[in-house]
Design an enzyme around this catalytic site. Structure first.
Site, PDB file in Angstrom:
ATOM      1  N   TYR A  52       0.829  -1.206   0.000  1.00  0.00           N
ATOM      2  CA  TYR A  52       0.000   0.000   0.000  1.00  0.00           C
ATOM      3  C   TYR A  52       0.864   1.258   0.000  1.00  0.00           C
ATOM      4  CZ  TYR A  52      -2.904   3.822   1.518  1.00  0.00           C
ATOM      5  OH  TYR A  52      -3.530   5.045   1.588  1.00  0.00           O
ATOM      6  N   HIS A  82      -1.455  16.398  -1.486  1.00  0.00           N
ATOM      7  CA  HIS A  82      -1.946  16.417  -0.113  1.00  0.00           C
ATOM      8  C   HIS A  82      -1.641  17.728   0.628  1.00  0.00           C
ATOM      9  CE1 HIS A  82      -2.802  12.321  -0.921  1.00  0.00           C
ATOM     10  NE2 HIS A  82      -2.990  11.956   0.330  1.00  0.00           N
ATOM     11  N   GLU A 399     -11.871   5.860   4.523  1.00  0.00           N
ATOM     12  CA  GLU A 399     -11.472   6.339   5.854  1.00  0.00           C
ATOM     13  C   GLU A 399     -12.750   6.792   6.551  1.00  0.00           C
ATOM     14  OE1 GLU A 399      -8.667   9.192   4.469  1.00  0.00           O
ATOM     15  OE2 GLU A 399      -7.351   7.635   3.658  1.00  0.00           O
TER      16      GLU A 399
END
Length: 488
Positions: A52, A82, A399
């Site tokens: 991942y 991000h 999430e």
């Protein structure tokens, strides 16, 4: 003198010194486990195992495989995409603590990054490079992604920063993810709140003892035998601190016999019970945050034997709970302090001139200072509402439960500022009350507190502008000058 920090064995005392600006170095021996974890990651990549965020996309895109030629770009794209924070920049001392915590976490040797990444963070600290990190944009799960992205961009020669910059590095597999994944921002903010709360509690004990003396209150409620029968550890310690602060007071002896009052109001009498419960909460938060500061909180992790495991250490629930209980403690310390201020204003309860000034009517004295304290208490009560129970799903429900730890920790700084001002007002009122009892003197620590107040604000003989007096004493509160007088 530099603080030599051992990854996995850092103390809160060391982190306080780091927050105050002490130079930082890592204890020898961290490079070998870091290099071993990077090598283990490289081996698994060569085997073609899907990992991942290393050779896959992120979040909901985790099932998308990335070819070998795109791995470096993947990490750089992660940082750029991000870095979506907004709001005012975090204070420089908080950012410095974030960098230290991130270096400590990566230096544990479970993140799969190269030694050079940790060294780059240490170089930023040595150069006093100050990345500009917007305060808002993290929900405290998957790590503090947005704020840490703004930090990590500086390592690759992008982003905003004040001060000199280190030579940029080129990220290897997983290194961008390891830099972004983790609870270092929320933990640094919560630690800042912890340090302020610890000082505020000691200051509140000093202010409470001064108010008790000013109101000619009794020290009988602080008798050790009372608190031993309940057995609450914080209460026992708070009572001992109050006894030490008031020991040897001539003012107390002057009304020990013949005082018609049987019992003082709760804001005086129940100080050990309230401050002690706050102390227990602060100690609980300190234990949680001490563990978190030592922790590895990114994902996936290289564990013993070189196996790479995906988990959820980035979920900042412990930090959120720690911040929430610190907020409760700060709100209550201010609330009971404001009640002592109000008591000193009331001639029926205190036996002192109304609003602590002669010629009342012509002079208003501390009337509006108490109003200011009440406003700050109300604000802190609103800010103390728990954040850890408020979750919003993100990343297309991948999430689906988050901690909100960063917001929980961010609100501690304004709460600490409000509390410092409440305590400053109480200290001003307590010193004024003590003046009315001269020539009688109090115990040595109380007289020292009185002298500190009078060093910043003269006796209130007639009305003048109040704000500078509050500001001067609040600066002493923030500097820990009163806290140093109380032993816990």
């Amino acid at each position: 003198m530099s603080e030599r920090l051992t990854p996995g064995s850092v103390t809160l005392t060391q982190l306080r010194a780091v927050f105050a600006g002490a130079p930082v170095a890592l204890a020898p021996g961290w490079q070998a486990p870091v290099a071993a974890s990077a090598q283990a990651l490289a081996v698994r990549l060569e085997e073609g195992v899907p990992l991942y965020g290393v050779n896959t996309g992120f979040g909901k895109l985790a099932s998308t495989r990335i070819p070998a030629e795109g791995l470096a770009q993947l990490q750089l794209n992660l940082l750029r995409s991000h870095a979506a924070g907004v709001g005012a920049p975090l204070p420089a001392d908080v950012v410095r603590l974030v960098m230290v915590l991130k270096a400590l976490s990566l230096a544990r040797g479970a993140s799969g990054v190269r030694v050079e990444v940790v060294e780059a963070l240490l170089e930023m600290l040595a150069l006093d490079t100050r990345p500009v990190i917007p305060a808002q944009g993290s929900v405290g799960a998957s790590g503090d992604l947005a704020p840490l992205a703004h930090l990590a961009l500086v390592l690759v020669g992008e982003g905003e920063a004040a001060g000199p910059r280190p030579a940029p590095i080129v990220l290897g597999p997983k290194e961008g993810l390891a830099l972004l994944n983790g609870t270092q921002v929320s933990t640094a903010l919560a630690l800042t709140g912890l340090f302020a709360a610890e000082d505020a509690l000691r200051t509140a004990l000093v202010a409470g003892a001064l108010s008790t003396e000013g109101a000619k209150g009794s020290d009988t409620p602080f008798d050790a035998r009372i608190h031993a029968l309940r057995g609450q550890p914080g209460q026992i310690r708070a009572a001992a601190a109050l006894r030490a602060l008031m020991s040897g007071s001539a003012l107390r002896e002057s009304h020990r016999v013949g005082d018609p009052r049987v019992q003082d109001p709760y804001s005086l009498r129940c100080q050990p019970q309230v401050a002690g419960a706050c102390l227990d909460l602060i100690d609980q938060a300190a234990a949680m945050l001490g563990r978190e500061a030592d922790a590895v909180t990114d994902n996936p992790l290289v564990v013993e034997g070189g196996e790479i495991l995906s988990g959820g250490n980035f979920h900042a629930e412990p930090v959120a709970f720690a911040a929430d209980i610190l907020a409760l403690a700060m709100a209550e310390l201010g609330a009971i302090g404001e009640r002592r201020i109000a008591l000193l204003m009331d001639p029926v309860l205190s036996g002192l001139p109304a609003f602590l000034v002669r010629d009342g009517g012509l002079n208003s004295g501390f009337m509006i200072a108490q109003v200011t304290a009440a406003a700050l208490v109300a604000e802190n009560r609103a800010l103390a509402a728990p954040r850890s129970v408020d979750s919003l799903p993100t990343s297309a429900n991948q999430e689906d439960h988050v901690s909100m730890a960063t917001g929980a920790a961010l609100r501690l700084a304004p709460m600490a500022e409000n509390l410092a001002n409440i305590l400053a007002i109480e200290l001003l009122c307590g010193a004024q009350a003590l003046d009315f009892h001269r020539p009688l003197t109090s115990a040595a620590p109380i007289e020292a507190a009185h002298a500190l107040v009078r060093g910043g604000a003269a006796h209130w003989g007639e009305d003048r502008v109040m704000a500078p007096d509050i500001a001067a004493v609040a600066a002493l509160v923030r500097a820990g000058r009163f806290a140093a007088l109380a032993a816990l």
